[in-house]
Design a protein around this motif. Structure first.
Motif, PDB file in Angstrom:
ATOM      1  N   ARG A  51     -34.352  12.593 -12.078  1.00  0.00           N
ATOM      2  CA  ARG A  51     -34.164  11.231 -11.546  1.00  0.00           C
ATOM      3  C   ARG A  51     -35.331  10.827 -10.659  1.00  0.00           C
ATOM      4  NH1 ARG A  51     -29.295  10.406  -8.040  1.00  0.00           N
ATOM      5  NH2 ARG A  51     -29.538   8.148  -7.978  1.00  0.00           N
ATOM      6  N   HIS A  52     -35.774  11.778  -9.846  1.00  0.00           N
ATOM      7  CA  HIS A  52     -36.904  11.514  -8.962  1.00  0.00           C
ATOM      8  C   HIS A  52     -38.104  11.001  -9.753  1.00  0.00           C
ATOM      9  CE1 HIS A  52     -40.851  13.015  -7.611  1.00  0.00           C
ATOM     10  NE2 HIS A  52     -40.504  12.473  -6.466  1.00  0.00           N
ATOM     11  N   ASP A  53     -38.410  11.707 -10.853  1.00  0.00           N
ATOM     12  CA  ASP A  53     -39.641  11.380 -11.582  1.00  0.00           C
ATOM     13  C   ASP A  53     -39.561   9.980 -12.198  1.00  0.00           C
ATOM     14  OD1 ASP A  53     -39.783  13.994 -10.912  1.00  0.00           O
ATOM     15  OD2 ASP A  53     -40.159  14.780 -12.911  1.00  0.00           O
ATOM     16  N   ARG A  90     -36.702  18.303   4.983  1.00  0.00           N
ATOM     17  CA  ARG A  90     -35.611  19.267   4.904  1.00  0.00           C
ATOM     18  C   ARG A  90     -35.205  19.510   3.448  1.00  0.00           C
ATOM     19  NH1 ARG A  90     -29.427  17.540   5.822  1.00  0.00           N
ATOM     20  NH2 ARG A  90     -29.148  17.965   3.623  1.00  0.00           N
ATOM     21  N   ARG A  91     -34.778  20.705   3.148  1.00  0.00           N
ATOM     22  CA  ARG A  91     -34.245  21.033   1.826  1.00  0.00           C
ATOM     23  C   ARG A  91     -32.891  21.738   1.982  1.00  0.00           C
ATOM     24  NH1 ARG A  91     -37.751  17.851   0.807  1.00  0.00           N
ATOM     25  NH2 ARG A  91     -39.646  18.249  -0.363  1.00  0.00           N
ATOM     26  N   ILE A  92     -32.161  21.861   0.862  1.00  0.00           N
ATOM     27  CA  ILE A  92     -30.926  22.659   0.820  1.00  0.00           C
ATOM     28  C   ILE A  92     -31.100  23.713  -0.272  1.00  0.00           C
ATOM     29  CG2 ILE A  92     -28.455  22.640   0.235  1.00  0.00           C
ATOM     30  CD1 ILE A  92     -28.722  21.092   2.738  1.00  0.00           C
ATOM     31  N   VAL A 117     -43.547  18.147  -6.003  1.00  0.00           N
ATOM     32  CA  VAL A 117     -43.187  16.902  -6.713  1.00  0.00           C
ATOM     33  C   VAL A 117     -43.066  15.692  -5.782  1.00  0.00           C
ATOM     34  CG1 VAL A 117     -42.020  17.944  -8.707  1.00  0.00           C
ATOM     35  CG2 VAL A 117     -40.697  17.372  -6.660  1.00  0.00           C
ATOM     36  N   HIS A 118     -42.776  15.947  -4.514  1.00  0.00           N
ATOM     37  CA  HIS A 118     -42.598  14.827  -3.583  1.00  0.00           C
ATOM     38  C   HIS A 118     -43.859  14.479  -2.812  1.00  0.00           C
ATOM     39  CE1 HIS A 118     -38.314  14.374  -4.134  1.00  0.00           C
ATOM     40  NE2 HIS A 118     -38.210  15.692  -4.136  1.00  0.00           N
ATOM     41  N   ARG A 119     -44.981  15.115  -3.151  1.00  0.00           N
ATOM     42  CA  ARG A 119     -46.185  14.853  -2.355  1.00  0.00           C
ATOM     43  C   ARG A 119     -46.339  13.347  -2.162  1.00  0.00           C
ATOM     44  NH1 ARG A 119     -51.609  13.974  -1.911  1.00  0.00           N
ATOM     45  NH2 ARG A 119     -52.576  15.329  -0.346  1.00  0.00           N
ATOM     46  N   CYS A 120     -46.702  12.976  -0.957  1.00  0.00           N
ATOM     47  CA  CYS A 120     -46.699  11.566  -0.563  1.00  0.00           C
ATOM     48  C   CYS A 120     -47.346  10.649  -1.594  1.00  0.00           C
ATOM     49  CB  CYS A 120     -47.427  11.408   0.771  1.00  0.00           C
ATOM     50  SG  CYS A 120     -47.548   9.697   1.266  1.00  0.00           S
ATOM     51  N   MET A 121     -46.617   9.617  -1.966  1.00  0.00           N
ATOM     52  CA  MET A 121     -47.119   8.666  -2.941  1.00  0.00           C
ATOM     53  C   MET A 121     -48.183   7.751  -2.341  1.00  0.00           C
ATOM     54  SD  MET A 121     -44.696   6.147  -5.114  1.00  0.00           S
ATOM     55  CE  MET A 121     -45.259   4.591  -4.430  1.00  0.00           C
ATOM     56  N   VAL A 179     -41.777  26.862  -0.541  1.00  0.00           N
ATOM     57  CA  VAL A 179     -40.512  26.108  -0.555  1.00  0.00           C
ATOM     58  C   VAL A 179     -40.721  24.730  -1.182  1.00  0.00           C
ATOM     59  CG1 VAL A 179     -38.740  25.048   0.909  1.00  0.00           C
ATOM     60  CG2 VAL A 179     -39.612  27.329   1.462  1.00  0.00           C
ATOM     61  N   ASP A 180     -41.767  24.042  -0.738  1.00  0.00           N
ATOM     62  CA  ASP A 180     -41.967  22.653  -1.172  1.00  0.00           C
ATOM     63  C   ASP A 180     -42.203  22.580  -2.687  1.00  0.00           C
ATOM     64  OD1 ASP A 180     -41.945  19.991  -0.573  1.00  0.00           O
ATOM     65  OD2 ASP A 180     -43.753  19.983   0.658  1.00  0.00           O
ATOM     66  N   LYS A 181     -42.828  23.633  -3.234  1.00  0.00           N
ATOM     67  CA  LYS A 181     -43.136  23.594  -4.673  1.00  0.00           C
ATOM     68  C   LYS A 181     -41.944  23.995  -5.536  1.00  0.00           C
ATOM     69  CE  LYS A 181     -48.084  24.050  -4.926  1.00  0.00           C
ATOM     70  NZ  LYS A 181     -49.206  24.902  -5.301  1.00  0.00           N
ATOM     71  N   GLN A 190     -37.884   7.369 -11.060  1.00  0.00           N
ATOM     72  CA  GLN A 190     -38.008   6.301 -10.056  1.00  0.00           C
ATOM     73  C   GLN A 190     -39.400   6.263  -9.448  1.00  0.00           C
ATOM     74  OE1 GLN A 190     -34.888   5.440  -7.510  1.00  0.00           O
ATOM     75  NE2 GLN A 190     -33.440   5.396  -9.188  1.00  0.00           N
ATOM     76  N   ARG A 191     -39.969   7.424  -9.215  1.00  0.00           N
ATOM     77  CA  ARG A 191     -41.328   7.446  -8.679  1.00  0.00           C
ATOM     78  C   ARG A 191     -42.293   6.822  -9.693  1.00  0.00           C
ATOM     79  NH1 ARG A 191     -44.781  11.530  -5.033  1.00  0.00           N
ATOM     80  NH2 ARG A 191     -46.814  11.025  -5.855  1.00  0.00           N
ATOM     81  N   GLY A 192     -42.087   7.215 -10.969  1.00  0.00           N
ATOM     82  CA  GLY A 192     -42.960   6.690 -12.017  1.00  0.00           C
ATOM     83  C   GLY A 192     -42.921   5.173 -12.065  1.00  0.00           C
TER      84      GLY A 192
END
Ligand code: HEM
Length: 459
Positions: free
Chosen positions: A141-143, A347-349, A404-408, A107-109, A145-147
């Motif tokens: 968008r995630h990438d 959580r995911r949707i 992609v969200h693995r803890c920064m 799921v997470d991947k 802002q994380r970047g």
């Protein structure tokens, strides 16, 4: 994004952010008076043994589950009998629980099927405070802002931070009382994490405890995670935080404009990056990113600092091994983070109909990945409930998520824990937990509110 966020974002140019949050607060209070309070009422009651329940009656979103120690048999039963489990009703609405390690990795991947938007807690944050953070955004968008902010925890920066962290740890440990009970949370875990956060943000050092207070408020409403925070106090806290962070932003921007050498703190990094340099004009995103970094680095690391002490008290043979061989500290750190699992889930949707381990999940369903269960999955970890410093695969825990969200902040958290334990072992013969700890009311943050210990110095 809610309608209110849109209003807030457009109003930003004219009205300061804290006044907008304050306005929202008044609006919410008036609305609550007219249509009632949608916060669930959560009253602690003894949680029945899981064997007394039918599978459909199991609700692992109960925020008292961890404090009552019931989470272990509940998750074990789900892993064995219903690894992808549907709960039709709960104070947080219907949701799926995914409890086995391998299914959670799937799921997470798969961010295309399982979206992190609009947010990652099981319930609903208070209206207007559904703040935008990249932990709750999907690529691209995630990438972006994380970047923009991940440079602050890049290996080079961490190397530079090591000496500073060590000197702060030493200051805190050298001041601790010995041979008399004190609260480990207050004097060690909270103190150290707040010092670190103040450093990361270049936030006024003497106000560092405010960071802890605000982030606790922001992450702990009853409707979002089953927490105990009063809604009015939460709005007040967030308004105060918005004011303080925007002042910090403007102050730094002014200093940069005057030609001051840029620092390596988070706010400056945001100001230097093209993707985030105008973040102040998108207040909910601005607040969200700061809260994310502050919350991310606060409760989690803090509860690992406390969890390690508790684990070693429950498994004294492991404490003895560690005292005899300090080179085990890096392994200890992985095992602490696995055993504690400071965040119980993300959580995911579902973005489309899909099948997961034989269960049909519909588009729009809520899917909760219980990391706390994955880390105790006997299919992955031998005797998973034991605390074993030399566990060969401890570092494969899912406490930091995966994908992609693995803890920064994973490396930073590990660094802080390693230094803490190196310095503790160099000073103390024993750290004894002298009372049963008290636990936080939450289904999200697995933490303690009090842990009384007594220290015995070496020699
Ligand atoms: C994301 C746990 C420390 C900043 C996450 C996630 C988890 C997590 C579970 C989401 C993973 C996913 O969705 O797959 C932890 C734990 C920590 C810790 C257990 C300590 C033991 C920190 C620290 C920071 C931090 C010290 C601050 C620098 C973040 C950020 C994200 C994140 C910014 C969002 C990453 C993204 O969405 O790309 N963390 N965290 N964390 N964490 Fe941590």
């Amino acid at each position: 994004m809610s309608v209110l966020d849109g209003v807030i974002n457009r109003a930003q140019a004219a009205i300061p952010m804290d006044l907008q949050v304050h306005g929202l607060h008044l609006y919410q209070r008036a609305k609550r008076a007219v249509v009632g309070d949608k916060q669930p009422t959560l009253v602690e009651e003894p949680i029945p043994d899981v064997d007394e329940l039918a599978l459909t009656e199991i609700d692992v979103s109960n925020p008292f589950m961890y404090g009552q120690g019931q989470w272990l048999p509940y998750f074990k039963r789900l892993r064995d009998e219903a690894p992808v489990h549907y709960r039709a009703s709960s104070p947080f609405g219907p949701y799926w629980s995914v409890t086995r390690y391998d299914d959670i990795v799937t799921v997470d991947k798969d961010y295309e099927t399982f979206s992190a938007e609009p947010q990652i807690v099981i319930g609903v944050p208070p209206e207007g405070l559904d703040i935008e953070m990249f932990i709750a955004m999907d690529p691209p968008r995630h990438d972006e802002q994380r970047g923009a902010v991940q440079g602050v925890v890049a290996p080079k920066n961490l190397d530079e931070m090591e000496d500073l962290i060590r000197s702060r740890v030493r200051e805190v440990l050298d001041d601790l009382p010995v041979h008399e009970p004190f609260d480990w949370l207050d004097k060690v875990s909270i103190e150290l994490t707040s010092r670190m956060l103040a450093t990361l943000l270049d936030f006024p050092y003497e106000d560092r405890r405010k960071l802890v207070y605000w982030t606790e408020l922001a992450a702990s409403s009853a409707a979002a995670t089953g927490g105990a925070t009063d809604l009015d106090e939460m709005y007040r806290g967030v308004a105060e935080m918005a004011k303080s962070f925007s002042e910090l932003w403007h102050d730094k921007a002014a200093r940069l404009a005057q030609g001051e050498e840029p620092g390596y703190d988070l706010i400056t990094l945001m100001q230097m990056s093209p993707d985030t340099k105008d973040l102040i004009n998108r207040p909910m995103e601005f607040l969200g990113n700061l809260i994310l970094l502050v919350v991310g680095g606060n409760d989690t690391t803090r509860n690992s600092m406390s969890g390690g002490v508790f684990a070693l008290n429950q498994f004294p043979d492991q404490f003895d091994r560690l005292k005899a061989d300090h080179s085990l500290v890096p392994k200890l750190v992985h095992e602490i983070i696995r055993w504690q699992t400071p965040l119980a889930y993300m959580r995911r949707i579902a973005t489309r109909d899909t099948v997961l381990n034989g269960q049909f999940i519909r588009e729009g369903d809520k899917v909760v990945m219980w990391y706390a269960s994955a880390n105790r999955d006997e299919r992955r970890f031998e005797n998973p409930d034991d605390f074993v410093i030399e566990r060969p695969n401890a570092r494969n825990h899912l406490s930091f998520g995966i994908g992609v969200h693995r803890c920064m902040g994973a490396r930073l958290a590990e660094l802080q824990l390693r230094i803490l334990w190196e310095e503790l072992l160099a000073r103390f013969e024993d750290i004894e937990v002298v009372e049963e700890p008290e636990y936080l009311q939450s289904n999200f943050v697995r933490g303690y509110t009090k842990m009384m210990v007594t220290l015995t110095p070496l020699g």
